[in-house]
Design an enzyme around this catalytic site. Structure first.
Site, short mmCIF file in Angstrom:
data_model
loop_
_atom_site.label_atom_id
_atom_site.label_comp_id
_atom_site.label_asym_id
_atom_site.label_seq_id
_atom_site.Cartn_x
_atom_site.Cartn_y
_atom_site.Cartn_z
CG ASN A 129 -0.12 0.19 2.49
OD1 ASN A 129 0.26 1.31 2.84
ND2 ASN A 129 0.16 -0.90 3.19
CE LYS A 161 3.20 3.60 11.75
NZ LYS A 161 4.20 3.10 10.79
CE LYS A 189 -0.20 6.73 9.00
NZ LYS A 189 1.13 6.32 8.51
CG ASP A 234 4.22 7.41 9.90
OD1 ASP A 234 5.02 8.24 9.44
OD2 ASP A 234 3.76 6.44 9.24
CD GLU A 274 6.75 5.24 10.38
OE1 GLU A 274 6.47 4.58 11.40
OE2 GLU A 274 6.27 4.98 9.27
CD GLU A 303 6.20 4.58 5.13
OE1 GLU A 303 6.17 4.31 6.34
OE2 GLU A 303 5.20 4.88 4.47
CG ASP A 332 6.98 -2.51 1.74
OD1 ASP A 332 7.16 -3.68 1.36
OD2 ASP A 332 5.86 -1.99 1.85
CG HIS A 359 5.54 0.67 4.61
ND1 HIS A 359 5.20 0.25 3.35
CD2 HIS A 359 4.59 1.56 4.97
CE1 HIS A 359 4.10 0.85 2.96
NE2 HIS A 359 3.70 1.66 3.93
CD GLU A 380 3.34 -0.10 8.91
OE1 GLU A 380 4.11 -0.14 7.94
OE2 GLU A 380 2.73 0.92 9.28
MG LIG Z 1 4.99 5.31 7.77
#
Ligand SMILES: [Mg+2]
Length: 395
Positions: free
Chosen positions: A53, A181, A183, A212, A238, A264, A291, A321, A340
């Site tokens: 993603n 986690k 945002k 993040d 992050e 990531e 990733d 990630h 993750e």
């Molecule tokens: Mg991230």
């Protein structure tokens, strides 16, 4: 032994969630099925892959360039020396024929998607889980029995207040995760601090929470956040600045003594090496999130691990990630620090085997040949439909 056909379709993985930089309303993924003439356990071996993603489906690149290149290759050139299995490294070389260095762009996503399906094929032909195959080939044959996973959520969503954020995080703890986690960077600093404090009311302590920023901040803002975040003693901070701004990351490390994480959005060994050379990342505390499914696959990821080793980094500092089973297999097979996870988001791609719960922040892997996608019923249904697909597009 040969590849008979490769199918690819674009599917939506849209969601109403947003991070500091993008929303996911129009997000897509490419799904690949590599159909071989090999029979195992009475069935034709088919390998599956999809892109992680955060980047859109690279279906056109796959259809126009990489799949034809692989199908046009001499079948013997993509096998191992004994001719008993496909060789992912040889296939990688074939895919990258005619590609100039640098400027990795979206092609790394296309190659990463194909590479995932190739490893699924290779492990299925050996009739082993991929993590076991990796441990046998590249370690001492002993994969990790379980892998640390953390719940990545805490997105910005319409009508999501503190209470909803808290109940989301409580839900992750109830599912068995020990670290969550959220945002940051999608609102004001003051607002984000209130959101963080709301979450800290429902998790055990700061070490249970990572934040993040998705590359949103300039240096000044990144440092302002760093100063406010430091007393919370968070698990990590992050992707504060642009992923390619190594000088920002290096300067930020002078203003924040607690762990940071990034990587990531670095899609090659060379980009990863620049982060290690110039980004001020600290091997005793920071985390690296490359990733493989966005960055030329596991073949390239092994080059990254070799590079990290040369620079004195342990593979245990890597927590990729993406929340997919490919990285979970790599984590168990090659000894990474974890993976993750996005409970309930990016379905059916995210998450792990249906019948294996997360316990105390760790998850075990299923004992089935390949990557294990078939142990997730929603994903299995989608993958089988791609293998049977006639019209080559689902929307
Ligand atoms: Mg991230």
């Amino acid at each position: 032994m040969k590849i008979l056909e490769i199918k690819v379709v674009t599917v939506p993985i849209k969601s109403s969630i947003s991070n500091a930089y993008i929303d996911f309303n129009k997000m897509t993924a490419s799904v690949i099925a590599i159909i071989t003439d090999v029979i195992r356990d009475g069935k034709q071996v088919i390998g599956y892959g999809f892109n992680s993603n955060g980047r859109y489906a690279p279906t056109s690149l796959l259809r126009e360039r990489f799949i034809p290149r692989l199908l046009e290759s001499d079948p013997d050139e993509i096998l191992n020396d004994q001719g008993t299995n496909f060789d992912p490294h040889q296939i990688w070389n074939m895919l990258m024929t005619g590609e100039k260095p640098g400027g990795h762009g979206e092609r790394s996503v296309a190659v990463g998607t194909l590479d995932m399906a190739v490893w699924d094929v290779v492990a299925k032909i050996e009739e082993k889980p991929l993590y076991q195959l990796l441990a046998d080939r590249y370690r001492d044959g002993k994969p990790d029995e379980k892998v640390f996973v953390y719940a990545a959520g805490g997105y910005y969503q319409p009508q999501k207040g503190f209470a909803e954020l808290q109940s989301e995080m409580r839900g992750y703890l109830d599912l068995g995760y020990s670290i969550v986690k959220m945002k940051i960077g999608g609102t004001s600093l003051e607002d984000d601090l209130r959101r963080i404090e709301a979450v800290l009311e429902v998790v055990p302590n700061g070490q249970s929470l990572a934040v993040d920023a998705n590359g949103r901040f300039d240096l000044e803002t990144a440092v302002q956040y760093a100063e406010q975040l430091e007393p919370y003693n968070l698990f990590w901070y992050e992707e504060a600045g642009d992923p390619l701004d190594y000088a920002l990351q290096e300067e930020l490390s002078k203003h924040y003594k607690n762990p940071m994480a990034t990587g990531e959005n670095l899609f090659s060994m060379q980009d990863a090496r620049n982060l290690i050379r110039y980004g001020g990342m600290r091997p005793d505390r920071d985390y690296l999130q490359f990733d493989c499914a966005l960055s030329y696959g596991l073949v390239e990821y092994m080059r990254i691990l070799d590079m990290l080793n040369d620079y004195g980094w342990s593979s245990r500092r890597c927590i990729p990630h993406g929340g997919h089973q490919m990285s979970l297999n790599i984590a168990a097979g090659l000894g990474l620090g974890g993976n993750e996870s996005y409970p309930g988001v990016f379905e059916p791609f995210g998450g792990f085997a249906d019948d294996i719960p997360v316990e105390d922040g760790y998850v075990r892997l299923p004992d089935v040949p390949g990557i294990g996608f078939e142990t997730k019923s929603g994903l299995r249904k989608l993958l089988y439909s791609v293998a049977d697909e006639k019209h080559k597009t689902l929307f």
